[in-house]
Design an enzyme around this catalytic site. Sequence first.
Site, short mmCIF file in Angstrom:
data_model
loop_
_atom_site.label_atom_id
_atom_site.label_comp_id
_atom_site.label_asym_id
_atom_site.label_seq_id
_atom_site.Cartn_x
_atom_site.Cartn_y
_atom_site.Cartn_z
N GLU A 1 24.77 14.58 1.51
CA GLU A 1 24.39 14.11 0.18
C GLU A 1 25.60 13.42 -0.45
O GLU A 1 25.66 13.25 -1.66
CB GLU A 1 23.87 15.25 -0.67
CG GLU A 1 24.79 16.44 -0.76
CD GLU A 1 24.22 17.55 -1.63
OE1 GLU A 1 23.99 17.27 -2.82
OE2 GLU A 1 24.03 18.67 -1.13
N CYS B 1 21.53 20.05 -0.06
CA CYS B 1 22.18 20.88 0.98
C CYS B 1 21.26 21.16 2.16
O CYS B 1 21.69 21.75 3.15
CB CYS B 1 22.64 22.20 0.38
SG CYS B 1 23.86 22.01 -0.90
N THR C 1 33.04 25.60 -8.26
CA THR C 1 32.14 25.70 -7.09
C THR C 1 32.16 24.41 -6.28
O THR C 1 31.17 24.05 -5.65
CB THR C 1 30.70 26.07 -7.52
OG1 THR C 1 30.16 25.05 -8.36
CG2 THR C 1 30.65 27.39 -8.24
N SER D 1 19.58 26.39 -11.64
CA SER D 1 19.69 26.15 -10.19
C SER D 1 19.74 27.47 -9.42
O SER D 1 19.21 27.57 -8.31
CB SER D 1 20.91 25.28 -9.86
OG SER D 1 22.12 26.01 -9.95
N HIS E 1 22.68 30.12 2.54
CA HIS E 1 23.39 28.99 1.94
C HIS E 1 24.33 29.57 0.88
O HIS E 1 23.90 30.37 0.04
CB HIS E 1 22.39 28.01 1.32
CG HIS E 1 23.03 26.98 0.46
ND1 HIS E 1 23.99 26.12 0.94
CD2 HIS E 1 22.89 26.68 -0.86
CE1 HIS E 1 24.40 25.32 -0.04
NE2 HIS E 1 23.74 25.65 -1.15
N LYS F 1 23.20 37.68 -4.50
CA LYS F 1 21.93 37.63 -5.25
C LYS F 1 20.76 37.41 -4.27
O LYS F 1 19.69 38.00 -4.41
CB LYS F 1 21.95 36.49 -6.27
CG LYS F 1 22.90 36.69 -7.46
CD LYS F 1 22.89 35.43 -8.34
CE LYS F 1 24.04 35.37 -9.33
NZ LYS F 1 23.85 36.16 -10.53
N ASN G 1 31.97 25.37 -1.70
CA ASN G 1 30.66 24.83 -1.30
C ASN G 1 30.87 23.56 -0.49
O ASN G 1 31.55 22.64 -0.93
CB ASN G 1 29.82 24.51 -2.55
CG ASN G 1 28.36 24.28 -2.20
OD1 ASN G 1 27.97 24.26 -1.03
ND2 ASN G 1 27.53 24.11 -3.23
N SER H 1 18.89 21.74 -3.20
CA SER H 1 18.35 21.53 -4.55
C SER H 1 17.35 20.40 -4.54
O SER H 1 17.38 19.51 -3.70
CB SER H 1 19.48 21.21 -5.52
OG SER H 1 20.18 22.38 -5.84
P1 HMG Z 1 29.06 30.00 -15.62
O1 HMG Z 1 28.11 29.90 -16.75
O2 HMG Z 1 30.42 29.44 -15.82
O3 HMG Z 1 29.30 31.47 -15.15
O4 HMG Z 1 28.37 29.28 -14.37
P2 HMG Z 1 28.55 32.81 -15.58
O5 HMG Z 1 28.79 33.11 -17.00
O6 HMG Z 1 27.12 32.78 -15.09
O7 HMG Z 1 29.40 33.84 -14.70
C1 HMG Z 1 29.34 33.83 -13.31
C2 HMG Z 1 29.47 35.26 -12.82
O8 HMG Z 1 30.79 35.74 -13.11
C3 HMG Z 1 28.52 36.23 -13.51
O9 HMG Z 1 28.07 37.16 -12.53
C4 HMG Z 1 29.41 36.91 -14.54
O10 HMG Z 1 28.96 38.21 -14.91
C5 HMG Z 1 30.70 36.98 -13.78
P3 HMG Z 1 26.48 37.40 -12.31
O11 HMG Z 1 25.92 37.79 -13.62
O12 HMG Z 1 25.93 36.07 -11.84
O13 HMG Z 1 26.44 38.47 -11.28
N1 HMG Z 1 31.91 37.11 -14.64
C6 HMG Z 1 32.95 37.89 -14.34
N2 HMG Z 1 33.16 38.74 -13.32
C7 HMG Z 1 34.35 39.42 -13.29
N3 HMG Z 1 35.30 39.28 -14.27
C8 HMG Z 1 35.12 38.47 -15.31
C9 HMG Z 1 33.90 37.71 -15.36
N4 HMG Z 1 33.39 36.80 -16.25
C10 HMG Z 1 32.17 36.44 -15.78
N5 HMG Z 1 36.07 38.32 -16.23
C11 HMG Z 1 27.46 28.67 -12.26
C12 HMG Z 1 28.24 29.75 -13.05
C13 HMG Z 1 27.29 29.15 -10.83
C14 HMG Z 1 26.08 28.48 -12.90
C15 HMG Z 1 28.28 27.35 -12.31
O14 HMG Z 1 29.50 27.51 -11.62
C16 HMG Z 1 27.54 26.16 -11.71
O15 HMG Z 1 26.77 25.50 -12.38
N6 HMG Z 1 27.77 25.88 -10.39
C17 HMG Z 1 27.10 24.75 -9.69
C18 HMG Z 1 25.63 25.09 -9.38
C19 HMG Z 1 25.46 26.08 -8.27
O16 HMG Z 1 26.34 26.35 -7.48
N7 HMG Z 1 24.22 26.64 -8.18
C20 HMG Z 1 23.90 27.57 -7.14
C21 HMG Z 1 22.42 27.56 -6.78
S1 HMG Z 1 21.82 25.91 -6.41
C22 HMG Z 1 22.47 25.57 -4.83
O17 HMG Z 1 22.98 26.44 -4.17
C23 HMG Z 1 22.41 24.16 -4.36
C24 HMG Z 1 23.73 23.43 -4.35
O18 HMG Z 1 24.51 23.86 -3.26
C25 HMG Z 1 23.51 21.91 -4.31
C26 HMG Z 1 22.68 21.33 -3.18
O19 HMG Z 1 21.66 21.84 -2.77
O20 HMG Z 1 23.06 20.23 -2.78
C27 HMG Z 1 24.54 23.69 -5.61
#
Ligand code: HMG
Length: 394
Positions: free
Chosen positions: A81, A113, A156, A206, A239, A248, A282, A315
């Site tokens: 991609e 992906c 990420t 996502s 993945h 998760k 990633n 995605s």
């Molecule tokens: P965010 O809002 O910055 O983070 O975004 P958050 O507030 O959701 O926190 C992440 C985790 O850290 C949470 O754990 C928090 O509790 C924890 P969870 O509730 O999920 O178990 N946390 C802490 N832990 C320990 N100590 C602390 C602390 N503070 C918080 N102090 C997000 C996170 C992944 C959404 C963001 O990074 C993002 O948008 N990433 C890109 C999208 C992505 O990777 N999505 C995954 C699914 S889609 C997919 O896999 C397809 C993809 O590969 C693309 C494709 O297909 O081409 C992305």
Amino acid sequence: MRTGIDGLGLAVPSLCIDLETLAKARGVAPAKYLDGLGTWRMGIAPIDEDTVTLAARAGHMALESTGTKEDDIGLLIVGTETAVDHSKPVASFVQGLLGIGRNCRVFETKHACYGGTAGLMMALDWIRSGSARGKKALVVCSDIARYGLKTAGEPTQGAGAVALVVSENPRLVELDPSQSGQYAIDVHDFWRPLYSKDAHVDGHYSVQCYLDALSGAYRHFQQLVPGVRASDCAALAYHVPYGKMARKAHRQVRAMDGDENPDASFDVQVGASLVLPAQVGNIYTGSLYLALASLLATSVKNLDGQQLGLFSYGSGSCAEFFVGTVVPGAQERVHALGLQAMLDRRRVLSFDEYEQVMKAREELDVRPVEQAVADDFRFLGVDSHRRTYVSPEA
Ligand code: HMG
């Protein structure tokens, strides 16, 4: 007919950054990235590396490690991609750089992906249909994951390529493409518009889309392959956009199998698959296959003849849950590739260097040609609208 993955190759960029460094610079608690996301280092490509060079390097390693000759390949697919051209596929550049023979189908597949898995399934069907006539397929997954600086997606990112030699009588993992469940739905969870180098993402949505697709694909798998459960697999590879996502996913699959304490099996079934991804980040299309390589390279369990569950998510979205059987001796073969040593050779960037590289990459597609030492596959720049590369000197 026995078909599957005969060998693999991995390429990671020569640079990386510690997520602790990034967290401190962004004013975020390091534990959020290290524990909350489950990644501690991510690969960063310098300006002479791109999707093509990573794909060529991984492909070269896969061919070498299996003793496959360039003319043995009858199908060359690059799933990506992070294309470098609207028309000319990354696969054509790779064909040229690797010297793959001319009597070959050569093309690129795209579905976020999932693009590499689409290529893998196509290759397996091509062999099983008899069309391959004894030839092998080279399926390469290659990407550079890039989000905007200072966005939630920034920790990420990552970059890398995994190449798979797909053949009859495979020496790593036996795969039957009919042992697979699929799920696809038109959603806007993550995308990269034509005018943008950075991915756009609705982050938390996502995550939900990934989990919904996992449920859909696993339910379909259960209908098509009754009696085979993820819980009974010796190991599972998902993945991995970041390690916590795999946790998760595991909770969800085990809960669907009726397990009330899904975390109890996480280390045993999934832990080994996250050792390498946690140091690379990633890599989009290659992510599942890096997890598989990690599992085979680092698992302390003897997996000979054991069943694996594999989940691919792209995605947009399309997903697939499928199973494979580890061929005896596969762990030794992958261990011998020295993948951890490859990661250890990378240079760790300071935060300032990281920002400089990310900014320099914005101009990559119009960078004038610069000469470079031909010590590896390298992107030299663009001359008369043509991307120019160099191969390592023999
Ligand atoms: P965010 O809002 O910055 O983070 O975004 P958050 O507030 O959701 O926190 C992440 C985790 O850290 C949470 O754990 C928090 O509790 C924890 P969870 O509730 O999920 O178990 N946390 C802490 N832990 C320990 N100590 C602390 C602390 N503070 C918080 N102090 C997000 C996170 C992944 C959404 C963001 O990074 C993002 O948008 N990433 C890109 C999208 C992505 O990777 N999505 C995954 C699914 S889609 C997919 O896999 C397809 C993809 O590969 C693309 C494709 O297909 O081409 C992305």
